[in-house]
Design an enzyme around this catalytic site. Structure first.
Site, PDB file in Angstrom:
ATOM      1  N   ASP A  31      34.780  -8.348 -22.225  1.00 45.66           N
ATOM      2  CA  ASP A  31      35.312  -7.318 -21.325  1.00 45.66           C
ATOM      3  C   ASP A  31      35.996  -6.215 -22.141  1.00 45.66           C
ATOM      4  O   ASP A  31      36.414  -5.199 -21.598  1.00 45.66           O
ATOM      5  CB  ASP A  31      36.231  -7.913 -20.242  1.00 45.66           C
ATOM      6  N   SER A  32      36.039  -6.401 -23.471  1.00 48.62           N
ATOM      7  CA  SER A  32      36.462  -5.305 -24.350  1.00 48.62           C
ATOM      8  C   SER A  32      35.551  -4.091 -24.158  1.00 48.62           C
ATOM      9  O   SER A  32      35.892  -2.984 -24.589  1.00 48.62           O
ATOM     10  CB  SER A  32      36.441  -5.752 -25.815  1.00 48.62           C
ATOM     11  N   LYS A  73      33.260 -17.225 -21.009  1.00 49.93           N
ATOM     12  CA  LYS A  73      34.565 -17.369 -21.667  1.00 49.93           C
ATOM     13  C   LYS A  73      35.628 -16.857 -20.707  1.00 49.93           C
ATOM     14  O   LYS A  73      35.389 -15.872 -19.994  1.00 49.93           O
ATOM     15  CB  LYS A  73      34.608 -16.553 -22.974  1.00 49.93           C
ATOM     16  N   GLU A 114      40.178 -16.350 -20.423  1.00 47.87           N
ATOM     17  CA  GLU A 114      41.434 -16.336 -21.179  1.00 47.87           C
ATOM     18  C   GLU A 114      42.478 -17.229 -20.528  1.00 47.87           C
ATOM     19  O   GLU A 114      42.512 -17.344 -19.299  1.00 47.87           O
ATOM     20  CB  GLU A 114      41.989 -14.903 -21.251  1.00 47.87           C
ATOM     21  N   GLU A 144      42.480 -16.071 -31.021  1.00 47.78           N
ATOM     22  CA  GLU A 144      42.566 -14.663 -31.424  1.00 47.78           C
ATOM     23  C   GLU A 144      43.956 -14.368 -31.971  1.00 47.78           C
ATOM     24  O   GLU A 144      44.971 -14.598 -31.283  1.00 47.78           O
ATOM     25  CB  GLU A 144      42.264 -13.754 -30.223  1.00 47.78           C
TER      26      GLU A 144
END
Ligand code: KIV
Length: 288
Positions: free
Chosen positions: A52-53, A121, A123, A190
């Site tokens: 989603d970056s 994925k 978060e 990260e």
């Protein structure tokens, strides 16, 4: 040029776990479009994250928060077309899994059914374990994401290293174990300190630990493609190595195009198409 294997076999979960067992690092990059996916496939990158970056790198938002499922599905489909053999991971955008387990399962399913992804994925730590469990029980491979989690950047106080104190590091170790027990086949760390990443990797049992800016001890590495090639104008994170300055090459090309058009050097005969003389004469007659 790296050695290329074309066509290669489909990258599967057993392939990834075999690499871990053989002690060979896994390669993972972000990608959001067809031509870049094509190049990553050629380079034999094993995993691709449609992150989603893309909200920041492709759409120019200030953060990843405005990204929608529709954005993610459209870009994931393009990536899948460009890289049919890579293990493509769809990144669940903000508020598409946080509200409930059911919403998480439904949206994870869209990545698989509509975009042909191999996994998703999401978060978050222990609070998201039931989402991971639900998604995995629905038959969808899931990856957890700990440390700097950009969707919570406001709560984390900015884009900064996470888990530097023993207490915060312990929370990340515990979260990793909880996600693993919930069924995550992999966890991305990260921006956590290298020794913390090493501890978590050593303690992982049947879970692949991937590093983004968290040092060399994980089972593999992830980088943001735009940071690697000078393609994101706002900033370059410390963890990113620039492997080539494509941004500079493209900018020089654009300036040359601009100068050649206004200097009447472009186009040249090889850049246009001719009409046979007799047809042209005939056309003129018709117009007269
Ligand atoms: O969206 C993304 O690219 C990510 C990376 C920052 C890991 O989640």
């Amino acid at each position: 040029m790296p050695e290329q294997v074309q066509p290669r076999k489909k990258i599967t979960l057993p392939y990834l776990f075999k690499k871990v067992a053989d002690g060979e690092p896994i390669t993972w990059l972000t990608c959001y479009d067809y031509p870049t996916a094509y190049l990553q496939e050629q380079a034999c990158i094993e995993m691709i994250l449609v992150g989603d970056s893309l909200g920041m790198t492709m759409l120019g938002y200030e953060s990843t928060l405005p990204v929608t499922m529709e954005d993610m599905i459209r870009h994931s489909q393009a990536v899948r077309r460009g890289a049919p053999m890579a293990f493509v991971v769809g990144d669940m955008p903000y508020m598409t899994y946080q509200p409930s387990v059911e919403m998480a399962i439904r949206n994870a399913g869209r990545f698989m059914a509509e975009a042909g992804c191999d996994a998703i994925k999401l978060e978050g730590g222990s609070a998201m374990a039931d989402r991971i469990k639900g998604i995995v029980e629905a038959g969808i491979p899931a990856i957890g994401h700990l440390g700097l989690t950009p969707q919570s950047v406001s709560a984390l106080g900015g884009f900064r290293v996470q888990g530097k104190s023993a207490a915060l590091a312990k929370k990340i170790v515990d979260d990793a174990k909880t996600l693993e027990k919930a069924g995550a086949f992999a966890i991305l760390l990260e921006m956590v300190p290298d020794r913390l990443c090493k501890l978590i990797t050593e303690r992982a049992e049947g879970c692949i630990i991937m590093s983004l800016g968290s040092g060399p001890h994980a089972h593999g590495q992830l980088l943001i493609y735009h940071d690697m090639f000078g393609l994101y104008p706002r900033f370059k994170p410390k963890m990113a190595k620039v492997f080539g300055n494509a941004g500079e090459v493209i900018l020089n090309g654009l300036i040359a195009y601009h100068d050649e058009v206004i200097g009447k050097q472009f186009p040249q005969p090889e850049n246009w198409f001719r009409m046979p003389d007799e047809e042209y004469e005939e056309l003129k007659k018709m117009l007269d």
